[in-house]
Design a protein around this motif. Structure first.
Motif, PDB file in Angstrom:
ATOM      1  N   THR A  50     -26.774  56.822  14.906  1.00 22.59           N
ATOM      2  CA  THR A  50     -27.530  56.108  15.610  1.00 22.59           C
ATOM      3  C   THR A  50     -29.002  56.377  15.376  1.00 22.59           C
ATOM      4  O   THR A  50     -29.906  55.356  15.052  1.00 22.59           O
TER       5      THR A  50
ATOM      6  N   TRP B 219     -23.225  52.760  23.455  1.00 23.11           N
ATOM      7  CA  TRP B 219     -23.433  54.212  24.320  1.00 23.11           C
ATOM      8  C   TRP B 219     -23.518  53.865  25.962  1.00 23.11           C
ATOM      9  O   TRP B 219     -22.742  54.694  26.443  1.00 23.11           O
TER      10      TRP B 219
ATOM     11  N   LEU C 264     -22.079  60.639  15.940  1.00 21.49           N
ATOM     12  CA  LEU C 264     -22.286  59.322  16.436  1.00 21.49           C
ATOM     13  C   LEU C 264     -23.899  59.355  16.684  1.00 21.49           C
ATOM     14  O   LEU C 264     -24.427  58.351  16.355  1.00 21.49           O
TER      15      LEU C 264
ATOM     16  N   LEU D 144     -29.612  54.600  12.094  1.00 27.50           N
ATOM     17  CA  LEU D 144     -29.935  53.136  12.303  1.00 27.50           C
ATOM     18  C   LEU D 144     -31.325  52.778  12.788  1.00 27.50           C
ATOM     19  O   LEU D 144     -32.143  51.993  12.345  1.00 27.50           O
TER      20      LEU D 144
ATOM     21  N   ALA E 196     -26.544  49.429  19.197  1.00 28.33           N
ATOM     22  CA  ALA E 196     -25.814  50.718  19.214  1.00 28.33           C
ATOM     23  C   ALA E 196     -26.064  51.326  20.661  1.00 28.33           C
ATOM     24  O   ALA E 196     -24.980  51.740  21.324  1.00 28.33           O
ATOM     25  N   TYR E 197     -27.210  50.988  21.010  1.00 31.14           N
ATOM     26  CA  TYR E 197     -27.381  51.607  22.823  1.00 31.14           C
ATOM     27  C   TYR E 197     -26.336  50.969  23.750  1.00 31.14           C
ATOM     28  O   TYR E 197     -26.176  51.178  24.596  1.00 31.14           O
TER      29      TYR E 197
END
Length: 627
Positions: free
Chosen positions: A58, A77, A54, A61, A73-74
């Protein structure tokens, strides 16, 4: 260690806090160094491998996609840090705050020390690797932006850890009251269901799937700071300080609060042994706040998961909220015997007694009325399909009622006695990996018990209802009988496991432990990661491709070009089967050859020592002639 925590009284406050933080970090490191071995270490390695994948995604990306995608994405997370510890049993409790309650540490000093210790572990390292995407984004913009990325990474990682700690602390405090336990279950179930149906929200937000809200969430402030927004960087630092203060307050409540006795209840009366067991178990369901939270979570998840597609104007998922609730309730209670701790001795010390049937009936009494009400109500709103719903309902209820005691006995995970759970009621066991594995296993098994009735109902309509009744009754009776037999034959071993936290080593586990570490690692990676490409990315993706459903967030094949979709899906299936095969090959024991068998047989004779030799073997023999 305790002297190092309390000794520096004459030093400056900053020096004292720093010394405490360093000492707690060293304590955490020492504990991890001596505990991450065996099965737990292998499962941790599997989790690290998955997190590394993962993190690499990221970083990909940050190199190839727009900043909006990286901000989204963050946000994922941050949600992972917020919900992961809550769902998986209370988070990292390597150093418990109760261990330091007698040292008299100020709350902020204790919180700072535990925060420093929280950075020692695999999860922060994996998240730090993902946050290096901020540095990549800064380098793409210029040298000054790259310098801003360094404090942004530190503050963003601190935010992740603090959000996790505050969430667990707040939920632990909420679980001290029935209203708080129910409210927390409703909120957590809704959030997890939203993540499970995230494709609905992506579809609603447009083809890009990235709403502008991600820029304003705290998870996006680090990226905004890298792009030159110093206000966002300052806001991130202030938010970290506020969360640290909030966590310190929650820690003081946790270490200083005392549980109050529940209000008096009417005495339980029963005319039969099974009636007494059912009454005892129902009283436990009503008084144990952890069970209140689990059932509320399951109900909220089922309702929200079924209702999420209403955003798109589709109510086809709504009638299945009841069956989803049953499956999730079974998954949440898969450690039924572990939640009671060593109270198992009460059953074992009563000749001829077993409480399996009582627990089954009590579980049905707690789940069935709600499941029937939700299924019938939502089915009436959406107009069916009644044959399928009425076939699934008894099949899943009977299957779950049979599987809950079987799985919790055969796969017993040592639990903590309810009165010893401390300030974190979510921590019902020290083996979170084992509890998580049981929960996922229960999801698959309960769904499998409803498959025959569902298939018959889908093909032949009302004929599936008697099939569902038959399979439900059979699962309840046969699996309950299997659990009873296991409890009678292995009761002392199960109680020993609950008391000591150690399982009796079976021949199969002994053979696995005898394997080289490299083969154990290969086996855990194969079995731990094989399900991901095989089922969601392979089999489920093929179903979506066959139905023409594309651009779903979790399935890679649906995003490919038309000529590559089926190739990617089939390739994922092959990859999953290959990973499972790799795991099976790693644990395969070589067959003993005649030479090795002879060597093993003669080994005791060649290794005999004078101290262990018998008088016959030490008697001098007549000398033999040399050849």
């Amino acid at each position: 260690m305790a002297d190092q925590l309390t000794a520096p009284r004459a030093a400056s406050p900053a020096t004292t806090v720093a010394a405490t933080a360093v000492t707690m970090a060293r304590m955490k490191l020492a504990v991890l160094r001596h505990s991450r071995t065996g099965q737990q270490g292998q499962m941790t390695l599997t989790g690290v491998a998955l997190g590394g994948v993962l993190a690499l995604g990221t970083l990909w990306l940050s190199v190839t996609q727009s900043p909006e995608m990286l901000a989204a994405a963050y946000a994922v997370w941050l949600l992972g840090w917020l919900l992961g510890p809550v769902i998986m049993g209370g988070g990292d409790e390597t150093l418990k705050p109760e261990h330091f309650s007698l040292l008299g540490l100020p709350p902020r000093r204790l919180a700072t020390g535990l925060l420093m210790a929280a950075f020692v572990g695999f999860a922060p390292v994996v998240s730090l690797s993902a946050l290096l995407g901020l540095l990549v984004a800064g380098v793409r913009l210029g040298a000054g932006n790259a310098l801003l990325a360094v404090p942004a990474i530190v503050l963003q990682l601190t935010l992740f850890v603090l959000v996790s700690k505050v969430a667990v602390g707040a939920l632990s405090l909420a679980l001290r009251s029935r209203v708080g336990a129910i409210g927390a279950g409703v909120i957590n179930g809704a959030i997890v269901a939203g993540l499970g149906q995230i494709w609905v929200f992506f579809w609603a937000f447009g083809e890009t799937g990235v709403p502008g809200l991600v820029w304003w969430l705290p998870s996006g402030w680090g990226l905004r700071a890298v792009e030159g927004d110093l206000v966002a960087l300052a806001a991130l630092a202030v938010l970290d300080l506020l969360l640290l203060g909030l966590w310190a307050a929650l820690l003081s409540r946790r270490t200083g609060a005392r549980r109050v006795n529940a209000r008096p209840r009417r005495p339980m009366t029963a005319s039969t042994a099974n009636g007494a067991l059912i009454a005892k178990e129902l009283r436990t369901w009503s008084r144990d706040l952890v069970r209140n939270h689990q059932l509320t979570f399951a109900l909220s998840y089922g309702v929200c998961f079924g209702a999420a597609p209403l955003i798109l104007g589709w109510n086809g998922m709504l009638p299945y909220a009841g069956p989803i609730f049953i499956v999730m309730a079974a998954s949440m209670t898969s450690s039924l015997y572990a939640m009671d701790g060593t109270a198992l001795w009460l059953t074992l010390m009563t000749p001829g007694a077993t409480d399996v049937r009582g627990r089954q009936l009590a579980w049905l009494s707690a789940v069935t009325p709600v499941a029937v009400l939700v299924t019938v109500g939502f089915g009436a709103i959406s107009g069916g399909p009644w044959p399928l719903l009425l076939a699934l309902l008894p099949a899943l209820l009977g299957g779950a009622a049979g599987l809950v005691p079987v799985v919790s006995i055969y796969g017993l995970v040592p639990g903590t006695d309810p009165h010893k759970r401390g300030g974190n009621p979510l921590r019902i066991s020290e083996d979170n990996n084992g509890l998580t594995g049981l929960a996922y296993l229960m999801l698959a098994l309960v769904a499998a018990t409803g498959a025959p009735a569902g298939i018959v109902a889908a093909q032949y309509g009302w004929a599936g209802v008697p099939v569902g009744l038959a399979t439900g009754v059979w699962c309840w009776w046969f699996l309950g009988r299997l659990a009873e037999a296991r409890l009678r034959s292995h009761g002392p071993e199960l109680l020993h496991t609950m008391r000591t936290g150690r399982k009796a080593a079976s021949s199969r586990s002994k053979r696995f432990e005898d394997l080289p570490k490299s083969k154990q690692t290969v086996a855990w990676i194969g079995f731990g990661l094989g399900a991901i490409p095989l089922f969601p990315q392979g089999i489920v993706a093929c179903v979506f491709l066959a139905n023409g459903q594309l651009n779903h967030s979790w399935f890679l094949a649906t995003y490919m070009e038309p000529g590559l979709r089926w190739s990617v899906a089939i390739g994922m299936i092959v990859l999953g089967v290959a990973l499972y095969g790799m795991g099976l090959y790693a644990i395969r024991q070589p067959s003993a050859t005649p030479e090795t068998a002879a060597t093993e047989t003669s080994a005791p004779e060649t290794t005999a020592t004078p101290e262990t030799a018998t008088p016959e073997t030490t008697t001098p023999e007549a000398p033999t002639k040399a050849p």
